[in-house]
Write an enzyme that holds these catalytic residues in place. Structure first.
Site, PDB file in Angstrom:
ATOM      1  CB  CYS A  64      75.983  35.773  75.602  1.00 30.32           C
ATOM      2  SG  CYS A  64      74.677  36.933  75.477  1.00 30.32           S
ATOM      3  CB  SER A  66      96.053  32.741  72.903  1.00 26.17           C
ATOM      4  OG  SER A  66      95.206  32.569  71.795  1.00 26.17           O
TER       5      SER A  66
HETATM    6  N1  PLP Z   1      92.726  33.022  78.770  1.00 27.09           N
HETATM    7  C1  PLP Z   1      92.260  34.261  78.605  1.00 27.09           C
HETATM    8  C2  PLP Z   1      92.553  35.285  79.653  1.00 27.09           C
HETATM    9  C3  PLP Z   1      91.502  34.597  77.486  1.00 27.09           C
HETATM   10  O1  PLP Z   1      91.015  35.832  77.354  1.00 27.09           O
HETATM   11  C4  PLP Z   1      91.249  33.601  76.513  1.00 27.09           C
HETATM   12  C5  PLP Z   1      90.414  33.887  75.323  1.00 27.09           C
HETATM   13  O2  PLP Z   1      89.490  34.663  75.375  1.00 27.09           O
HETATM   14  C6  PLP Z   1      91.774  32.313  76.714  1.00 27.09           C
HETATM   15  C7  PLP Z   1      92.513  32.068  77.835  1.00 27.09           C
HETATM   16  C8  PLP Z   1      91.554  31.216  75.697  1.00 27.09           C
HETATM   17  O3  PLP Z   1      92.417  31.381  74.600  1.00 27.09           O
HETATM   18  P1  PLP Z   1      92.102  30.698  73.180  1.00 27.09           P
HETATM   19  O4  PLP Z   1      90.959  31.458  72.596  1.00 27.09           O
HETATM   20  O5  PLP Z   1      93.352  30.858  72.392  1.00 27.09           O
HETATM   21  O6  PLP Z   1      91.795  29.269  73.438  1.00 27.09           O
END
Ligand code: PLP
Length: 368
Positions: free
Chosen positions: A318, A193
């Site tokens: 939260c 991401s």
């Molecule tokens: N996976 C992990 C480990 C994350 O920390 C996050 C976001 O906090 C995501 C997936 C989701 O990514 P996105 O915010 O790009 O949808």
């Protein structure tokens, strides 16, 4: 308003100026649709393909193995929903993975959970134990977003393959600190991401090893070889290509920086129990806090810290100032998980901010 100290880089990072500059012309001048056959559309397409090469190079993949998406959540959903069959999912995954697995389960897919140990690490044995005859895909994240634990992905992918199962890793929190090599790790799919490594929000990609066929989530266009229909977010994709290259170039320096920041923060902190992991990145640390009258609700503490200018999180949904304990901590068997706060550091965190934030935490905790 107190001066803000941002210690929530695991939630999101700012877009790097250089990255932003690279993306700007694709909003205004080269705004064309990369799917258009005319030469102007092809200019935009050339930029998308350059970014694809940059992303591929950064993780040692081939460009045709990179599928652009809207971010981590979509990449994860595409990986899990794209494979037909049962899933084995670690019990410290991000909600994007856990909720997607639950949805697939309610639609009839067999879902089993891979146990994590008390130090936040998934072992080869735990993964093997969770796989049964129905399992088609095993999922273990590379870096945990709550405690920063680093999983032995190469070993886990090999264990999944020994059982004849595909292996997917959520590498959303891994790009800044880990050298990602999909060939060496031998993973089948990997999610990334942009906004976690100084590219804008709303862009990401899924690496899919050549030869693996996925069912698309979106239909209606031929973009991304038919796997992800929808007009490309060209400026964000361009930005992500630049950002991943920059993250790679800065990695050694970055890791040294966050180690220094983390040490300063933890050495100044005179309260709380730091959650230790078998192997972890210094970018992310969760701490359980206790006040004079018992354990402090993590949500209430982050709210009190925010009033003093320190912006951190419980790392989980939260509501009304009251935190739901992060699933990762519950899975690790951390006591008083509802009293945890996550601090995450980044490129722009200074030593002074780390020290000052820890002093504020010390003072606020004393008030509880
Ligand atoms: N996976 C992990 C480990 C994350 O920390 C996050 C976001 O906090 C995501 C997936 C989701 O990514 P996105 O915010 O790009 O949808």
């Amino acid at each position: 308003m107190k001066e803000a100290i941002y210690l929530d880089y695991a939630a999101t990072t700012p877009t790097d100026e250089q990255v932003f500059d690279a993306a700007k012309p694709y909003y205004t001048e080269v705004f064309y649709n990369p799917a258009s056959a005319h030469f102007l559309g092809q200019k935009a397409n050339a930029a998308v393909e350059k970014a694809r090469r940059q992303c591929a190079e950064a993780i040692n993949a081939n460009p045709d193995e990179i599928y652009f998406t809207s971010g981590g959540t979509e990449s994860i959903n595409l990986a899990l929903c794209g494979v037909s069959g049962g899933l084995a999912v670690s019990n410290i995954e991000h909600d994007a993975t856990l909720a997607c697995a639950q949805k697939l389960n309610s639609n009839g897919a067999n879902v089993r959970y891979i146990k994590v140990n008390g130090e936040g690490i998934v072992s080869r044995e735990a993964l093997t134990e969770a796989i049964d005859d129905n399992t088609a895909l095993a999922c273990v994240m590379a870096v945990n977003n709550i405690v920063g634990s680093i999983q032995p992905i190469k070993e886990l992918a090999a264990a999944a393959h020994d059982k004849g199962v595909l292996f997917f890793t959520d590498a959303v929190q891994a790009v800044n600190s880990l050298e990602i090599d999909v060939k060496d790790w031998d993973v089948d799919m990997l999610a990334v991401s942009g906004h976690k490594f100084y590219a804008p929000k709303g862009v990401g990609f899924l690496y899919v090893k050549r030869g693996i066929k996925l069912n698309p989530l979106t239909v209606g266009g031929n973009q991304e070889s038919g796997l992800r229909a929808g007009t490309h977010n060209v400026p964000a994709i361009v930005a992500m290509g630049e950002a991943i290259q920059k993250a790679k170039a800065l990695r050694t320096q970055y890791n040294a920086h966050v180690t220094q920041i983390s040490s300063e923060f933890l050495n100044t902190l005179d309260c709380g129990t730091v959650i230790r992991c078998g192997n972890k990145t210094d970018e992310i640390t969760s701490v359980v806090f206790r006040g004079k009258n018992g354990y402090i609700d993590g949500g209430r503490l982050t709210t009190a810290l925010s009033v003093e200018g320190v912006c951190c999180s419980v790392g989980s949904a939260c509501s009304a100032g009251s935190a739901t304990p992060p699933q990762t901590l519950l899975a690790m068997g951390v006591e008083h998980a509802g009293s945890s706060v996550r601090f995450s550091f980044g490129r722009n965190t200074t030593i002074e901010q780390a020290r000052c934030a820890a002093q504020i935490v010390n003072a606020v905790v004393k008030r509880f």
